[in-house]
Enzyme design. Sequence first.
Site, PDB file in Angstrom:
ATOM      1  N   GLY A   1     -38.696  13.582  18.832  1.00 60.28           N
ATOM      2  CA  GLY A   1     -37.336  13.828  18.363  1.00 60.28           C
ATOM      3  C   GLY A   1     -37.244  15.103  17.566  1.00 60.28           C
ATOM      4  O   GLY A   1     -38.231  15.603  17.026  1.00 60.28           O
TER       5      GLY A   1
ATOM      6  N   LYS B   1     -46.629  12.621   8.630  1.00 59.38           N
ATOM      7  CA  LYS B   1     -46.832  14.065   8.700  1.00 59.38           C
ATOM      8  C   LYS B   1     -47.973  14.439   7.760  1.00 59.38           C
ATOM      9  O   LYS B   1     -48.031  13.931   6.622  1.00 59.38           O
ATOM     10  CB  LYS B   1     -45.549  14.792   8.275  1.00 59.38           C
ATOM     11  CG  LYS B   1     -44.358  14.542   9.216  1.00 59.38           C
ATOM     12  CD  LYS B   1     -44.458  15.375  10.477  1.00 59.38           C
ATOM     13  CE  LYS B   1     -43.178  15.254  11.317  1.00 59.38           C
ATOM     14  NZ  LYS B   1     -43.250  16.084  12.537  1.00 59.38           N
TER      15      LYS B   1
ATOM     16  N   ASP C   1     -49.255  13.501  12.437  1.00 57.62           N
ATOM     17  CA  ASP C   1     -48.715  14.709  13.081  1.00 57.62           C
ATOM     18  C   ASP C   1     -48.948  15.892  12.158  1.00 57.62           C
ATOM     19  O   ASP C   1     -48.448  15.925  11.035  1.00 57.62           O
ATOM     20  CB  ASP C   1     -47.208  14.539  13.351  1.00 57.62           C
ATOM     21  CG  ASP C   1     -46.621  15.724  14.118  1.00 57.62           C
ATOM     22  OD1 ASP C   1     -47.382  16.641  14.505  1.00 57.62           O
ATOM     23  OD2 ASP C   1     -45.384  15.724  14.335  1.00 57.62           O
TER      24      ASP C   1
ATOM     25  N   GLU D   1     -51.362  14.361  16.363  1.00 58.44           N
ATOM     26  CA  GLU D   1     -50.466  15.221  17.113  1.00 58.44           C
ATOM     27  C   GLU D   1     -50.638  16.671  16.682  1.00 58.44           C
ATOM     28  O   GLU D   1     -50.619  16.972  15.479  1.00 58.44           O
ATOM     29  CB  GLU D   1     -49.037  14.745  16.791  1.00 58.44           C
ATOM     30  CG  GLU D   1     -48.061  14.961  17.882  1.00 58.44           C
ATOM     31  CD  GLU D   1     -46.661  14.520  17.449  1.00 58.44           C
ATOM     32  OE1 GLU D   1     -46.519  13.488  16.774  1.00 58.44           O
ATOM     33  OE2 GLU D   1     -45.721  15.233  17.793  1.00 58.44           O
TER      34      GLU D   1
ATOM     35  N   LYS E   1     -40.650  16.505  24.329  1.00 61.67           N
ATOM     36  CA  LYS E   1     -39.314  16.705  23.780  1.00 61.67           C
ATOM     37  C   LYS E   1     -38.536  17.450  24.858  1.00 61.67           C
ATOM     38  O   LYS E   1     -38.827  18.623  25.132  1.00 61.67           O
ATOM     39  CB  LYS E   1     -39.369  17.516  22.483  1.00 61.67           C
ATOM     40  CG  LYS E   1     -40.015  16.745  21.340  1.00 61.67           C
ATOM     41  CD  LYS E   1     -40.210  17.572  20.104  1.00 61.67           C
ATOM     42  CE  LYS E   1     -40.816  16.720  18.992  1.00 61.67           C
ATOM     43  NZ  LYS E   1     -41.376  17.543  17.911  1.00 61.67           N
TER      44      LYS E   1
ATOM     45  N   SER F   1     -40.956   8.209  11.801  1.00 64.25           N
ATOM     46  CA  SER F   1     -41.749   9.323  11.291  1.00 64.25           C
ATOM     47  C   SER F   1     -41.490   9.464   9.792  1.00 64.25           C
ATOM     48  O   SER F   1     -40.341   9.424   9.353  1.00 64.25           O
ATOM     49  CB  SER F   1     -41.328  10.597  12.040  1.00 64.25           C
ATOM     50  OG  SER F   1     -42.036  11.702  11.556  1.00 64.25           O
TER      51      SER F   1
ATOM     52  N   LYS G   1     -45.623   6.942  11.913  1.00 65.87           N
ATOM     53  CA  LYS G   1     -46.188   8.293  12.049  1.00 65.87           C
ATOM     54  C   LYS G   1     -46.077   9.000  10.713  1.00 65.87           C
ATOM     55  O   LYS G   1     -45.025   8.987  10.079  1.00 65.87           O
ATOM     56  CB  LYS G   1     -45.411   9.040  13.128  1.00 65.87           C
ATOM     57  CG  LYS G   1     -45.554  10.559  13.117  1.00 65.87           C
ATOM     58  CD  LYS G   1     -45.041  11.131  14.413  1.00 65.87           C
ATOM     59  CE  LYS G   1     -44.466  12.525  14.261  1.00 65.87           C
ATOM     60  NZ  LYS G   1     -44.007  13.068  15.552  1.00 65.87           N
TER      61      LYS G   1
ATOM     62  N   ASP H   1     -47.773  18.586  21.440  1.00 68.92           N
ATOM     63  CA  ASP H   1     -46.323  18.622  21.269  1.00 68.92           C
ATOM     64  C   ASP H   1     -45.896  20.082  21.470  1.00 68.92           C
ATOM     65  O   ASP H   1     -45.564  20.502  22.586  1.00 68.92           O
ATOM     66  CB  ASP H   1     -45.978  18.080  19.870  1.00 68.92           C
ATOM     67  CG  ASP H   1     -44.527  18.256  19.449  1.00 68.92           C
ATOM     68  OD1 ASP H   1     -43.743  18.834  20.213  1.00 68.92           O
ATOM     69  OD2 ASP H   1     -44.158  17.827  18.328  1.00 68.92           O
TER      70      ASP H   1
HETATM   71 MG    MG Z   1     -44.815  16.731  16.481  1.00 70.27          MG
END
Ligand code: MG
Length: 383
Positions: free
Chosen positions: A301, A174, A199, A224, A273, A146, A172, A249
């Site tokens: 995570g 953000k 995400d 996400e 998670k 990420s 991934k 998520d």
């Molecule tokens: Mg997330």
Amino acid sequence: MRTITVKSIQLYPIAMTLVERLRTSFGEEPFKACILVRLETDDGVTGWGECSAEIAPGYSYETVGTALHILSEFLVPALLGKTLSSATEVPALLAGTRGHPLAKHAVEAAVWDALAKANGQSLAQAFAAHLPSGHDSRGYATVGVSIGIQPSVEATLAIIEKRLKQGYGRIKLKIKPGWDVELARGVRAAYPDIVMMLDANSAYTLADAEHLKQLDVFNLLMIEQPLGYNDIYEHSKLQPQFKTPICLDESIHSANDLRLALDLGACRILNLKPARVSGYTESLEIYKICVEHNLPLWIGGLLETGVGRAANLAFASLPGVTLPCDISATDRYYNPDITEPPFVLGTNSTIAVPTKPGIGVEVQMERVEAAWKRWQDEIPYRH
Ligand code: MG
């Protein structure tokens, strides 16, 4: 199966220094804080769990402060002196406390570890024992990396290059409003074929649907949690407008939340998670629903230390976990971590699951003590 009797539970709020700070749509924290839970049994077995609450109530409403309160006043007393034959007995013992999934997960994880150690089982074996046959651990988890919000597309491309060279097979990124379509366009232009996902950590509203639909051309594995952190309804309105699979998520706190999301068509992928859903018992129920519905599943995570990372890795090695997980190698986050040996990236973007009993890694008490002192010295807000 040997039972355990809980003799004592000790809580260690700690502050860890991150190798690289992670910037998301919530902002940035100087340290990664968490609480380590050390459970001792009458027979001298030690079990470890990790509470991934942060300093501020960003990803979750729980903080290290609230978790210390809930753990010490309610959850720990509910377990002391109890004799347990399965960690799946823990949720009923904690049912008198509503909410606070991260705190509940931490003590349940310590029980999973202690029971597995008492019975000479790895955690992966302990999880598989609660699933139908054919769900034994693969011995490894497939993982990705990420990447936080960077100052520029160029800076992002430089980090992607580094991660691809290290061997990570899924990237991934953000995103947040103002840092989304142009980012995806720039990365896709440079890397037409990488497995890429975004995400949003709930940074958008349904009014942004037309804007978000521009992302459909970038062949994303998923986006996400674009909408509200507790929302399922509006995601069910967005997903049909969108070719890119939505992965939930933050919104999914229980097996019933997932059933609702599936009924409404709110997502096509789940990021589980275990801490967010109160622990591995609820996670196993969610896993079974995903298998039943052929819903692609991966394990997310919360910047866990080696204690939480080892346990999540064991869960992520189960065959119903079908997409790369956010469980990177130790050197991505901590140097050193509080456990040994470190987790290293293997071939094909995988990490091997420890085979020793329980979490399978050794907690280094002197590092825990140092991180505990750092919490006391460096964090302005303390419980
Ligand atoms: Mg997330």
